[in-house]
Structures are given as C-alpha cells and as structure tokens.
Scaffold this motif. Structure first.
Motif, PDB file in Angstrom:
ATOM      1  N   ASP A 227     -42.827  34.898  28.953  1.00 16.74           N
ATOM      2  CA  ASP A 227     -43.733  35.982  29.309  1.00 16.74           C
ATOM      3  C   ASP A 227     -43.191  37.293  28.749  1.00 16.74           C
ATOM      4  OD1 ASP A 227     -41.658  36.751  30.972  1.00 16.74           O
ATOM      5  OD2 ASP A 227     -42.588  35.958  32.789  1.00 16.74           O
ATOM      6  N   TYR A 228     -44.011  38.361  28.849  1.00 20.32           N
ATOM      7  CA  TYR A 228     -43.623  39.632  28.249  1.00 20.32           C
ATOM      8  C   TYR A 228     -42.360  40.196  28.906  1.00 20.32           C
ATOM      9  CZ  TYR A 228     -43.779  44.357  26.417  1.00 20.32           C
ATOM     10  OH  TYR A 228     -43.449  45.533  25.804  1.00 20.32           O
ATOM     11  N   ALA A 229     -42.226  40.020  30.241  1.00 18.57           N
ATOM     12  CA  ALA A 229     -41.061  40.561  30.940  1.00 18.57           C
ATOM     13  C   ALA A 229     -39.766  40.005  30.368  1.00 18.57           C
ATOM     14  CB  ALA A 229     -41.158  40.260  32.433  1.00 18.57           C
ATOM     15  N   SER A 230     -39.768  38.711  30.043  1.00 23.13           N
ATOM     16  CA  SER A 230     -38.566  38.096  29.483  1.00 23.13           C
ATOM     17  C   SER A 230     -38.331  38.546  28.046  1.00 23.13           C
ATOM     18  CB  SER A 230     -38.687  36.568  29.543  1.00 23.13           C
ATOM     19  OG  SER A 230     -38.818  36.115  30.878  1.00 23.13           O
ATOM     20  N   VAL A 231     -39.397  38.548  27.251  1.00 29.27           N
ATOM     21  CA  VAL A 231     -39.260  38.927  25.843  1.00 29.27           C
ATOM     22  C   VAL A 231     -38.892  40.396  25.690  1.00 29.27           C
ATOM     23  CG1 VAL A 231     -40.501  39.118  23.648  1.00 29.27           C
ATOM     24  CG2 VAL A 231     -40.792  37.100  25.059  1.00 29.27           C
ATOM     25  N   SER A 232     -39.276  41.215  26.666  1.00 27.08           N
ATOM     26  CA  SER A 232     -39.009  42.650  26.547  1.00 27.08           C
ATOM     27  C   SER A 232     -37.512  42.963  26.521  1.00 27.08           C
ATOM     28  CB  SER A 232     -39.668  43.420  27.694  1.00 27.08           C
ATOM     29  OG  SER A 232     -39.127  43.026  28.939  1.00 27.08           O
ATOM     30  N   TRP A 233     -36.671  41.993  26.881  1.00 26.84           N
ATOM     31  CA  TRP A 233     -35.231  42.227  26.765  1.00 26.84           C
ATOM     32  C   TRP A 233     -34.808  42.398  25.309  1.00 26.84           C
ATOM     33  CZ3 TRP A 233     -31.864  43.867  30.124  1.00 26.84           C
ATOM     34  CH2 TRP A 233     -32.115  43.681  31.472  1.00 26.84           C
ATOM     35  N   ILE A 234     -35.628  41.971  24.367  1.00 25.73           N
ATOM     36  CA  ILE A 234     -35.338  42.209  22.959  1.00 25.73           C
ATOM     37  C   ILE A 234     -35.396  43.705  22.660  1.00 25.73           C
ATOM     38  CG2 ILE A 234     -37.670  42.115  21.935  1.00 25.73           C
ATOM     39  CD1 ILE A 234     -34.686  40.185  20.556  1.00 25.73           C
ATOM     40  N   ILE A 235     -36.189  44.449  23.472  1.00 30.78           N
ATOM     41  CA  ILE A 235     -36.278  45.908  23.358  1.00 30.78           C
ATOM     42  C   ILE A 235     -35.184  46.559  24.183  1.00 30.78           C
ATOM     43  CG2 ILE A 235     -37.729  47.934  23.762  1.00 30.78           C
ATOM     44  CD1 ILE A 235     -40.172  46.086  23.404  1.00 30.78           C
TER      45      ILE A 235
ATOM     46  N   LEU B  10     -35.840  44.614  38.734  1.00 37.16           N
ATOM     47  CA  LEU B  10     -37.198  45.141  38.595  1.00 37.16           C
ATOM     48  C   LEU B  10     -38.074  44.228  37.744  1.00 37.16           C
ATOM     49  CD1 LEU B  10     -36.364  48.926  38.087  1.00 37.16           C
ATOM     50  CD2 LEU B  10     -37.404  47.888  40.104  1.00 37.16           C
ATOM     51  N   LEU B  11     -37.514  43.710  36.643  1.00 39.84           N
ATOM     52  CA  LEU B  11     -38.290  42.832  35.770  1.00 39.84           C
ATOM     53  C   LEU B  11     -38.596  41.497  36.447  1.00 39.84           C
ATOM     54  CD1 LEU B  11     -36.605  43.450  32.310  1.00 39.84           C
ATOM     55  CD2 LEU B  11     -38.844  44.213  33.058  1.00 39.84           C
ATOM     56  N   SER B  12     -37.691  41.031  37.304  1.00 40.23           N
ATOM     57  CA  SER B  12     -37.936  39.781  38.021  1.00 40.23           C
ATOM     58  C   SER B  12     -39.106  39.929  38.972  1.00 40.23           C
ATOM     59  CB  SER B  12     -36.677  39.357  38.792  1.00 40.23           C
ATOM     60  OG  SER B  12     -35.600  39.115  37.911  1.00 40.23           O
ATOM     61  N   VAL B  13     -39.202  41.081  39.633  1.00 40.42           N
ATOM     62  CA  VAL B  13     -40.345  41.349  40.507  1.00 40.42           C
ATOM     63  C   VAL B  13     -41.626  41.399  39.696  1.00 40.42           C
ATOM     64  CG1 VAL B  13     -41.396  43.021  42.066  1.00 40.42           C
ATOM     65  CG2 VAL B  13     -38.951  42.579  42.188  1.00 40.42           C
ATOM     66  N   SER B  14     -41.567  42.098  38.546  1.00 41.68           N
ATOM     67  CA  SER B  14     -42.750  42.209  37.688  1.00 41.68           C
ATOM     68  C   SER B  14     -43.193  40.847  37.181  1.00 41.68           C
ATOM     69  CB  SER B  14     -42.442  43.138  36.510  1.00 41.68           C
ATOM     70  OG  SER B  14     -43.504  43.169  35.591  1.00 41.68           O
TER      71      SER B  14
ATOM     72  N   GLY C 124     -44.300  38.576  40.366  1.00 39.25           N
ATOM     73  CA  GLY C 124     -45.408  39.122  41.132  1.00 39.25           C
ATOM     74  C   GLY C 124     -45.144  39.203  42.621  1.00 39.25           C
ATOM     75  N   GLN C 125     -43.922  38.943  43.064  1.00 39.95           N
ATOM     76  CA  GLN C 125     -43.602  39.025  44.477  1.00 39.95           C
ATOM     77  C   GLN C 125     -42.161  39.494  44.664  1.00 39.95           C
ATOM     78  OE1 GLN C 125     -44.134  35.082  46.043  1.00 39.95           O
ATOM     79  NE2 GLN C 125     -42.595  34.159  44.708  1.00 39.95           N
ATOM     80  N   LEU C 126     -41.925  40.130  45.823  1.00 42.32           N
ATOM     81  CA  LEU C 126     -40.612  40.676  46.121  1.00 42.32           C
ATOM     82  C   LEU C 126     -39.844  39.700  47.010  1.00 42.32           C
ATOM     83  CD1 LEU C 126     -38.802  43.206  45.863  1.00 42.32           C
ATOM     84  CD2 LEU C 126     -39.799  44.016  48.004  1.00 42.32           C
ATOM     85  N   SER C 127     -38.635  39.354  46.569  1.00 46.88           N
ATOM     86  CA  SER C 127     -37.819  38.429  47.343  1.00 46.88           C
ATOM     87  C   SER C 127     -36.492  39.093  47.693  1.00 46.88           C
ATOM     88  CB  SER C 127     -37.563  37.146  46.548  1.00 46.88           C
ATOM     89  OG  SER C 127     -36.725  37.407  45.431  1.00 46.88           O
ATOM     90  N   ALA C 128     -35.707  38.386  48.545  1.00 44.53           N
ATOM     91  CA  ALA C 128     -34.406  38.918  48.949  1.00 44.53           C
ATOM     92  C   ALA C 128     -33.478  39.064  47.745  1.00 44.53           C
ATOM     93  CB  ALA C 128     -33.776  38.005  49.996  1.00 44.53           C
ATOM     94  N   VAL C 129     -33.577  38.148  46.783  1.00 43.73           N
ATOM     95  CA  VAL C 129     -32.741  38.222  45.585  1.00 43.73           C
ATOM     96  C   VAL C 129     -33.064  39.475  44.784  1.00 43.73           C
ATOM     97  CG1 VAL C 129     -32.178  37.100  43.403  1.00 43.73           C
ATOM     98  CG2 VAL C 129     -32.479  35.719  45.460  1.00 43.73           C
ATOM     99  N   HIS C 130     -34.362  39.781  44.655  1.00 44.22           N
ATOM    100  CA  HIS C 130     -34.771  40.977  43.912  1.00 44.22           C
ATOM    101  C   HIS C 130     -34.230  42.235  44.582  1.00 44.22           C
ATOM    102  CE1 HIS C 130     -38.436  38.356  42.690  1.00 44.22           C
ATOM    103  NE2 HIS C 130     -37.398  38.125  41.918  1.00 44.22           N
ATOM    104  N   VAL C 131     -34.338  42.285  45.911  1.00 47.07           N
ATOM    105  CA  VAL C 131     -33.843  43.445  46.656  1.00 47.07           C
ATOM    106  C   VAL C 131     -32.333  43.583  46.475  1.00 47.07           C
ATOM    107  CG1 VAL C 131     -33.545  44.461  48.945  1.00 47.07           C
ATOM    108  CG2 VAL C 131     -35.711  43.353  48.333  1.00 47.07           C
ATOM    109  N   MET C 132     -31.622  42.467  46.515  1.00 43.60           N
ATOM    110  CA  MET C 132     -30.175  42.497  46.369  1.00 43.60           C
ATOM    111  C   MET C 132     -29.777  42.993  44.979  1.00 43.60           C
ATOM    112  SD  MET C 132     -27.399  39.415  46.828  1.00 43.60           S
ATOM    113  CE  MET C 132     -27.929  38.604  45.315  1.00 43.60           C
ATOM    114  N   LEU C 133     -30.460  42.493  43.945  1.00 46.96           N
ATOM    115  CA  LEU C 133     -30.171  42.936  42.587  1.00 46.96           C
ATOM    116  C   LEU C 133     -30.413  44.435  42.435  1.00 46.96           C
ATOM    117  CD1 LEU C 133     -31.693  40.022  40.463  1.00 46.96           C
ATOM    118  CD2 LEU C 133     -29.272  40.615  40.646  1.00 46.96           C
ATOM    119  N   GLY C 134     -31.546  44.902  42.956  1.00 49.91           N
ATOM    120  CA  GLY C 134     -31.844  46.326  42.877  1.00 49.91           C
ATOM    121  C   GLY C 134     -30.813  47.161  43.608  1.00 49.91           C
ATOM    122  N   ALA C 135     -30.386  46.693  44.798  1.00 49.75           N
ATOM    123  CA  ALA C 135     -29.401  47.432  45.582  1.00 49.75           C
ATOM    124  C   ALA C 135     -28.060  47.487  44.863  1.00 49.75           C
ATOM    125  CB  ALA C 135     -29.245  46.793  46.957  1.00 49.75           C
TER     126      ALA C 135
END
Length: 461
Positions: free
Chosen positions: A40-48, A222-226, A229-240
């Motif tokens: 998906d675009y979120a994964s490929v965008s790491w090339i940028i 942030l990209l994992s949430v995007s 499409g949903q917010l999980s405990a892992v996403h919150v932990m990474l952001g924190a």
C-alpha cells in the motif's frame, strides 16, 4: 573564470545535483513500486521518508566531518557511495533492501551537497557569484526535471532505471573531481589523535541517534494507524516512545556543546525562527502536490508514468522560469510581496485541486501545477532572502543549516499528510480532502508572510 575553475565547477555541480535529482525522480515511481512489491502507499512511502530523513541527518553531519577529514575526501567518498548504492539498488531482493540502498544513496549524495558549496567558495576566487548561480541552476534544474526524467525511464525500462541513470553522472564527476579538486593539507596531529569520545562529542552522536530513532519510531506509529485504519495499543506505544525520544533530543541539544541541530539559536532569534516555520509549511504544501499528484494521476486517472512525467514538467519549468524574475523583484521590493503572492498562488492551486473531478480534462491539472511551480520559484528566492535579513551575519552558516533542516522536515511532513489523508488507496475524494487542507495552510501563509516585514528590519548585526 579560467578553464580549470570551469571544470572544477562542472565536476562539483554534477555531483551535487544527484541529491535533488534522486529525490524528485521517485515521485513518478511510487505507483510502479506499489505494483512491483504489492504494497500500500503507506508502506511504499518509506522510499520517500528514508531519503529525506537520511539527507536531514547526513548533510550537517558531513559538513562537520569535512572539518576533520577534508572536503575533497568527503566529496570523492560520497561519489563512491552513491555509485555503489545506485548500482546495487536495482538488484534488491525485497523492498526492505531497496529502502536500505536508498538510505545509502541519500547519504552518499548528501556528502557532496554538504561540501560542494564550500569547495567552490574556497577554490574559485573569481566570479564567485556566477559560480554559485551555476550550482543553483544544477540544483533547481535537477529537481525540476526529475519527474519528467523518471517518467521517461519507467516508460522505456522500469523503476530500476531511475537508479542506473546515476552511474554515468557519478563516473564523470569522480574523474573530474579527482583531477580538479585540489588536494588538502594532511590532517593535523590534533585531528589524528582525537579520541572516540571527543569525536562523538564533536559530531553529537547522541543527538543524531535520538533524533533518528525518535522520528523513525513516531512516523512508524503514525503510518501504521494510517495503513490499518484503526488505533491500537501498539500504535499508541510507538507514538509515545517516538515523542519521548524527540523530547530527550530537545533536552540534549539545549545542553550540548556542539549540537547536531542548534536549537538554542531558535530561541535567541525569534524572527529567524518564524522564517524557518514558514519555510517548513511552504515545503509541506509544495511536496504534498509534488509527491501526491503523480500517484493520483497514475492510480486513479490511470495515466502512464511517461505522460505523468510530462504533466509534472509544467511544475518544474514554471518554477525555473519564475526564479530569475523573483530575484529582480525581491531585490527591488524585499521578500514580503513575493512571499504574499506565492501564498496566494498556492491557495489558488489548492482550491483548483478541490475542484478537480474524475471527468476533468487531464490537461487542467497543469493549472494547479503551474500555480505551485511559480510559487516555488518565488519561494526559492524569497525565503532565502528573508532568512538572510532575519539572521545576524555572525551565525549565517548555522542559519543556513537550520534552513535546510526545515526544508527536509516539511518534505517529511508532506508525505505523512498524504498518507493520513489518502489512507491505503488514492481516490478523487482523497485529493479533494488534501486540497482543502493545503488551501487552509496556504491561507495561513498569506497572513504569516506579513510577519516577514519584521524580518526585513531585524538582525542587521
């Protein structure tokens, strides 16, 4: 300018143009990489992301390293690193390997950008203004025609060609640089005897590691949430964790004797800080269109990479055409009027994107691209002039480094914005939402440009 100086200028210019060329060619390759690696675009965008994060780190680091190891050695090493990365990237067995080679390529090309200007300033003593203008043309021209070149290469070959095209430029630049860049004096005994601890303090290795880890972890969350499409405990932990590391980075930089990013300078000179914030937002706007529109045209409108590159050429040509006129205008009236007009043009271009529908003629996209192209030409000169007027002469070197950091952060945030707005799939509705957000940012810049009046009157020291 004698013949030797001209050849020196050519050798350096061929090297430094590789960074903007490779950062812009990828704009029309993102959709093809999505297909090739089934991502998906979120994964490929790491090339940028990877390229700009590496550039943001490598350029100031290599500028410091040149004081230890010499500018000629850093420039030639950068060419070797860029050659190896460009040759190996097409052989990547997975997307992860491709990202790795992309980071190495960014580091190599950044080594040349970091010291190229200094080499010209030191070794070309006559007509320096003309020499620097030629280098600016190579830099801006490479960025402007990058999408067009990338589109042609993908049309004739495939995405691998956007890496292989670097090889002849690197080879020619290396031969010329080896012959034309004068050899430097041997390292002093102080440099040769520098301990690992002193070297780490001088380069601010802890600051570099905190900045890199914090930014990468935060973006991953942030990209994992995007993407999901949903917010999980892992996403919150990474952001924190990312935010904590960046907070630690700020605390460290405020105390460091030789900081990687001298944040104390921002607090000491608020008018310069305001210019950098404005420049960061300008780059968010420009690169959101620069990277987002090619993917939209290819995935939603099903335009080929070749024709997308031709359409994107209107942005680059308008930017190049506007820059000389902007220089004359700003010389007479100062940067504030040009920055205001630029913000209005970006507002028009953003609103135009909102009005586009799947049935709109493809050529109508050029209206938005032309508006952003002209505004970029105004900004490339106007923001630099505003920086010079807001920065005391004694710290202009530091100010220029912070200015480039603002550029890279704006570019990174632009790609993050595309991810958040578009999600995993580009759509006409996503483009409209992106256009609305960009219009709001552009309108804020209209009001912010008024602040540059203060910048014109400050810090004459």
């Amino acid at each position: 300018m004698n013949a030797r100086s001209r050849w020196l200028l050519i050798s350096v210019s061929l090297g430094i143009m590789l960074n903007p060329l490779n950062s812009s060619m990828i704009a029309v390759a993102v959709a093809r990489l999505q297909q090739a690696y089934q991502l998906d675009y979120a994964s490929v965008s790491w090339i940028i992301f990877s390229f700009y994060i590496a550039s943001a780190i490598a350029q100031p680091v290599m500028g410091k390293a040149s004081d230890l190891f010499g500018r000629r050695r850093i420039f030639l090493t950068g060419l070797v690193v860029a050659f190896a990365a460009s040759m190996l990237a097409p052989l990547s067995p997975s997307f992860g390997w491709l990202i790795g080679f992309r980071v190495v390529q960014s580091a190599g090309t950044s080594m040349m950008v970091a010291v190229g200007m200094a080499i010209v300033r030191i070794h070309i003593t006559e007509k320096q203004g003309a020499a620097l203008s030629v280098m600016s043309i190579f830099l801006s021209g490479a960025a402007a025609v990058g999408p067009f070149i990338g589109g042609m290469l993908i049309h004739w070959q495939d995405w691998q060609a956007i890496f292989l095209v670097n090889l002849p430029f690197v080879a020619v630049s290396f031969v010329l640089a080896w012959k034309m860049i004068p050899k430097e004096a041997p390292q002093s005994p102080v440099v040769q005897g520098m301990s690992i601890r002193k070297w780490s303090d001088f380069m601010d290795l802890p600051g570099i590691l905190l900045f890199t880890a914090g930014l990468v972890i935060l973006l991953t969350g942030l990209l994992s949430v995007s993407s999901s499409g949903q917010l999980s405990a892992v996403h919150v932990m990474l952001g924190a964790v990312g935010l904590v590391l960046l907070w630690m980075f700020v605390k460290h930089e405020l105390k460091a004797a030789s900081p990687f990013i001298p944040l104390r300078t921002f607090a000491k000179y608020p008018s310069m800080t305001w210019v950098n914030v404005q420049f960061m937002l300008v780059n968010v706007l420009f690169y959101a269109v620069f990277f987002g529109l090619p993917s939209y045209l290819q995935t939603v409108r099903e335009i080929s990479g070749f024709h997308t590159g031709i359409l994107m050429l209107s942005l680059g040509l308008c930017s190049l055409a506007a820059s000389p006129a902007a220089g004359r205008w700003i010389e007479r009236s100062g940067p504030r009027p040009a920055l205001t007009v630029s913000a209005l043009l970006m507002t028009f271009g953003s609103v135009w994107l909102v009005m586009l529908t799947p049935d709109s003629p493809v050529i109508s996209v050029c209206a938005a691209l032309a508006a952003f192209g002209i505004s970029n030409g105004l900004n490339s000169v106007g923001m630099q002039a505003a920086l010079f007027q807001s920065s005391p002469k004694a710290i202009i070197g530091v100010a220029s480094g912070l200015f480039n950091t603002s550029r890279y952060l704006g570019t990174i945030f632009s790609s993050l914005l595309i991810n958040i707005v578009m999600g995993s799939q580009f759509s006409a509705g996503g483009l409209r939402r992106l256009g609305i957000i960009l219009a709001v940012i552009a309108l804020s810049l209209v009001f912010m440009s008024r602040r540059s009046r203060g910048a014109e009157q400050s810090a004459e020291a």
